[in-house]
Design a protein around this motif. Structure first.
Motif, PDB file in Angstrom:
ATOM      1  N   ARG A 142       7.009 -33.717  -6.465  1.00 12.22           N
ATOM      2  CA  ARG A 142       6.712 -35.182  -6.944  1.00 12.22           C
ATOM      3  C   ARG A 142       8.606 -34.703  -8.001  1.00 12.22           C
ATOM      4  O   ARG A 142       8.575 -36.612  -8.166  1.00 12.22           O
ATOM      5  CB  ARG A 142       5.752 -34.332  -8.365  1.00 12.22           C
ATOM      6  N   ARG A 143       9.313 -34.227  -7.950  1.00  7.39           N
ATOM      7  CA  ARG A 143      10.347 -34.619  -9.097  1.00  7.39           C
ATOM      8  C   ARG A 143      11.133 -35.291  -7.925  1.00  7.39           C
ATOM      9  O   ARG A 143      12.105 -36.043  -7.966  1.00  7.39           O
ATOM     10  CB  ARG A 143      11.174 -32.832  -8.781  1.00  7.39           C
ATOM     11  N   HIS A 144      11.016 -34.434  -6.797  1.00  5.65           N
ATOM     12  CA  HIS A 144      12.354 -35.812  -5.690  1.00  5.65           C
ATOM     13  C   HIS A 144      11.482 -36.818  -4.924  1.00  5.65           C
ATOM     14  O   HIS A 144      12.615 -37.691  -5.680  1.00  5.65           O
ATOM     15  CB  HIS A 144      11.667 -34.979  -4.086  1.00  5.65           C
ATOM     16  N   GLN A 188       5.386 -29.868  -7.284  1.00  8.04           N
ATOM     17  CA  GLN A 188       5.684 -30.156  -8.755  1.00  8.04           C
ATOM     18  C   GLN A 188       7.426 -30.243  -8.239  1.00  8.04           C
ATOM     19  O   GLN A 188       7.587 -31.603  -8.394  1.00  8.04           O
ATOM     20  CB  GLN A 188       5.882 -29.082  -9.772  1.00  8.04           C
ATOM     21  N   ALA A 189       7.237 -30.398  -7.057  1.00  7.98           N
ATOM     22  CA  ALA A 189       9.522 -30.143  -6.118  1.00  7.98           C
ATOM     23  C   ALA A 189       8.834 -31.756  -5.787  1.00  7.98           C
ATOM     24  O   ALA A 189      10.062 -31.902  -5.925  1.00  7.98           O
ATOM     25  CB  ALA A 189       9.346 -28.807  -5.129  1.00  7.98           C
ATOM     26  N   LEU A 209       3.876 -40.643  -5.450  1.00  8.51           N
ATOM     27  CA  LEU A 209       4.292 -40.066  -6.623  1.00  8.51           C
ATOM     28  C   LEU A 209       2.378 -40.482  -7.404  1.00  8.51           C
ATOM     29  O   LEU A 209       1.702 -38.953  -8.331  1.00  8.51           O
ATOM     30  CB  LEU A 209       4.795 -40.888  -7.598  1.00  8.51           C
ATOM     31  N   LYS A 257      16.495 -37.227  -0.005  1.00  3.65           N
ATOM     32  CA  LYS A 257      15.310 -36.911  -0.790  1.00  3.65           C
ATOM     33  C   LYS A 257      13.754 -37.153  -0.517  1.00  3.65           C
ATOM     34  O   LYS A 257      12.797 -36.466  -0.901  1.00  3.65           O
ATOM     35  CB  LYS A 257      15.427 -37.721  -2.191  1.00  3.65           C
ATOM     36  N   ALA A 281      10.641 -34.249  -0.331  1.00  4.56           N
ATOM     37  CA  ALA A 281       9.854 -35.001  -0.660  1.00  4.56           C
ATOM     38  C   ALA A 281       8.328 -34.367  -0.094  1.00  4.56           C
ATOM     39  O   ALA A 281       7.444 -34.092  -0.090  1.00  4.56           O
ATOM     40  CB  ALA A 281       9.169 -36.328  -1.898  1.00  4.56           C
ATOM     41  N   ASP A 299      -0.077 -36.960  -8.281  1.00  4.41           N
ATOM     42  CA  ASP A 299      -0.263 -37.023  -8.918  1.00  4.41           C
ATOM     43  C   ASP A 299      -2.274 -36.881  -9.679  1.00  4.41           C
ATOM     44  O   ASP A 299      -2.079 -35.850 -10.708  1.00  4.41           O
ATOM     45  CB  ASP A 299      -0.155 -38.299 -10.379  1.00  4.41           C
ATOM     46  N   HIS A 317       8.180 -30.252   1.026  1.00  4.37           N
ATOM     47  CA  HIS A 317       7.687 -29.996  -0.412  1.00  4.37           C
ATOM     48  C   HIS A 317       5.842 -30.026  -0.269  1.00  4.37           C
ATOM     49  O   HIS A 317       5.266 -29.139  -1.072  1.00  4.37           O
ATOM     50  CB  HIS A 317       8.404 -30.280  -1.439  1.00  4.37           C
ATOM     51  N   LEU A 349      10.226 -38.804  -8.008  1.00  3.74           N
ATOM     52  CA  LEU A 349      11.092 -39.388  -9.349  1.00  3.74           C
ATOM     53  C   LEU A 349      12.056 -40.561 -10.090  1.00  3.74           C
ATOM     54  O   LEU A 349      12.902 -40.402  -9.886  1.00  3.74           O
ATOM     55  CB  LEU A 349      10.765 -38.599 -10.526  1.00  3.74           C
ATOM     56  N   GLU A 350      12.853 -38.643  -8.719  1.00  6.72           N
ATOM     57  CA  GLU A 350      14.722 -38.744  -7.991  1.00  6.72           C
ATOM     58  C   GLU A 350      14.670 -39.927  -6.818  1.00  6.72           C
ATOM     59  O   GLU A 350      15.587 -40.902  -7.830  1.00  6.72           O
ATOM     60  CB  GLU A 350      15.118 -38.041  -7.832  1.00  6.72           C
TER      61      GLU A 350
END
Length: 444
Positions: free
Chosen positions: A405-407, A402-403, A426, A387, A391, A430, A394, A409-410
């Motif tokens: 950021r999703r990784h 966005q992708a 992160l 992950k 991150a 942002d 991407h 957060l996970e």
């Protein structure tokens, strides 16, 4: 016993080695009848020196004999035809390079397999090798020559015989010999203040390739054996060659059998020790042959996911990344089809991603990371590594914030160890997203 039975052969008369060893102190005449009888009981002959005496036992394992389910001739032909595989091993393990003195590749007939039986399990000054087993390829056969110590006072003669034999061979193959056998031999030569014939000799310790190829996996499908995680020679010979020893002497009994022989002169307890040593030498050759088959034929020769993965590691260490990638794909194919060995499946995806990244193929590397991130029963540490790599990919390659950021957060949700680093990523994402939103720029 499912193993080759050696054919006894006569031992030639050995001339005195003038100059091989410094003159030794005179010793009392040997109890010739006792030592001669012991040599005959073991199927060998007594060879006398000015330094003492040695019991020499010769066995020839001919091509049509079986070692387990494997013909000796097949082992021999594989090793003698394995030039490319041995070159790759030389690249993977630089201490092993078959080179003659003039700089040309040495012939495989000069390769010597070595295994010791000792008076203890440590290689300190108080431990002696009472049996030196050597095996060489001669034509289509394997010849095993064993040098047995009749008594502690004859060690100089034992080393002299071994010295002469080793000088005729240009490379060494052992199993855990780099840690145990060779240091012990060097210690004994040093004790007698004689140069060791193994100094500077190219040395392939098959324990290291074996760990890469076969650690923690059965070679045959079915119910796992509790010993499958071991990389001992006894386990490998069973899995690779189908050898099942019957009545084999346990290793912890071997020193006591020799001590009894020294006290009583009765050589019969040593018969099983001599056979144990011979089987170890033939099994060592069989393990080398199997490694050569894998390296030469490539991933198609692998029988399990773990073996294919081990082969990939050998290729990668030898600098053959293309073959390593093919082996990793074979590993993944095995694991996907069989549905087992999730640890191997995950490690293969991880190595595949790193090889592709190193080869400047980031998008293909991301495919492997993606597969690893969604792999069932994947180790948490590997999933987090995947992950994090996604991150980065991407954010910096695809510019898909966005992708990325999703990784990130996970990763935080999974309890990553280095939370500060992930939080820093992160926060940066942002800030980028906020700037793009204010400027009404596309996010990807």
């Amino acid at each position: 016993m499912d193993s080759a039975q050696g054919k006894p052969s006569s031992v030639p008369v050995v001339d005195r080695r003038g100059g091989s060893f410094p003159p030794a102190l005179a010793i009392e005449p040997l109890g010739a009848p006792d030592h001669t009888r012991a040599a005959l009981e073991l199927g060998g002959a007594l060879v006398e020196h000015s330094e003492g005496a040695v019991i020499v036992v010769d066995r020839e394992y001919q091509a049509d004999r079986l070692h387990g389910r494997t013909p000796i001739g097949e082992i021999v032909s594989t090793i003698t035809g394995g030039d490319d595989a041995l070159k790759l091993m030389a690249q993977a393990w630089p201490s092993f390079a078959l080179r003659a003195s003039e700089g040309k590749p040495a012939s495989h007939g000069r390769l010597m397999f070595l295994d010791l039986e000792t008076t203890g399990l440590f290689s300190g000054a108080g431990t002696q090798a009472f049996l030196i087993g050597c095996a060489t390829i001669e034509g289509t056969s394997i010849r095993v020559r064993q040098f047995l110590l009749p008594g502690f006072e004859h060690e100089r003669a034992l080393l002299s015989e071994m010295q002469e034999w080793a000088r005729a061979h240009g490379a060494l193959c052992t199993y855990n010999g780099r840690t145990f056998d060779v240091p012990l031999i060097e210690t004994r030569f040093m004790f007698h203040r004689v140069p060791c014939p193994l100094d500077g000799v190219p040395h392939l310790d098959m324990l290291h390739p074996a760990r890469r190829l076969w650690r923690q996996r059965p070679l045959t499908m079915g119910t796992p054996d509790p010993d499958d995680s071991s990389c001992s020679l006894a386990v490998l010979e069973k899995q690779i060659a189908g050898v099942h020893r019957v009545g084999d002497v346990p290793g912890y009994e071997i020193p006591s059998r020799f001590f009894k022989f020294v006290r009583t002169g009765d050589a019969r307890p040593l018969e099983a020790v001599m056979e144990h040593n011979r089987l170890d030498l033939i099994s060592l050759a069989a393990v080398l042959a199997r490694a050569i088959v894998l390296i030469t034929r490539g991933p198609s020769a692998a029988m399990t996911a773990q073996e294919a993965y081990g082969l990939a590691r050998v290729y990668e260490r030898g600098g053959a990344d293309e073959n390593a990638e093919a082996s990793l794909l074979r590993t993944i194919e095995f694991a996907t089809r069989v549905g087992g060995e999730p640890e191997v499946h995950a490690e293969a995806l991880r190595r595949l991603a790193w090889i592709r990244r190193r080869d400047r193929r980031p998008h293909e590397a991301a495919e492997a990371w993606n597969a690893l991130a969604v792999l069932p029963r994947c180790a948490a540490a590997l999933r987090r590594e995947a992950k994090e790599a996604l991150a980065i990919h991407h954010e910096h390659r695809l510019k898909d914030l966005q992708a990325a950021r999703r990784h990130a957060l996970e990763l935080l949700a999974e309890g990553v160890a280095n939370r500060a680093r992930v939080q820093h990523r992160l926060d940066r994402l942002d800030r980028k997203l906020a700037r793009y939103t204010e400027a009404q720029l596309p996010l990807n």
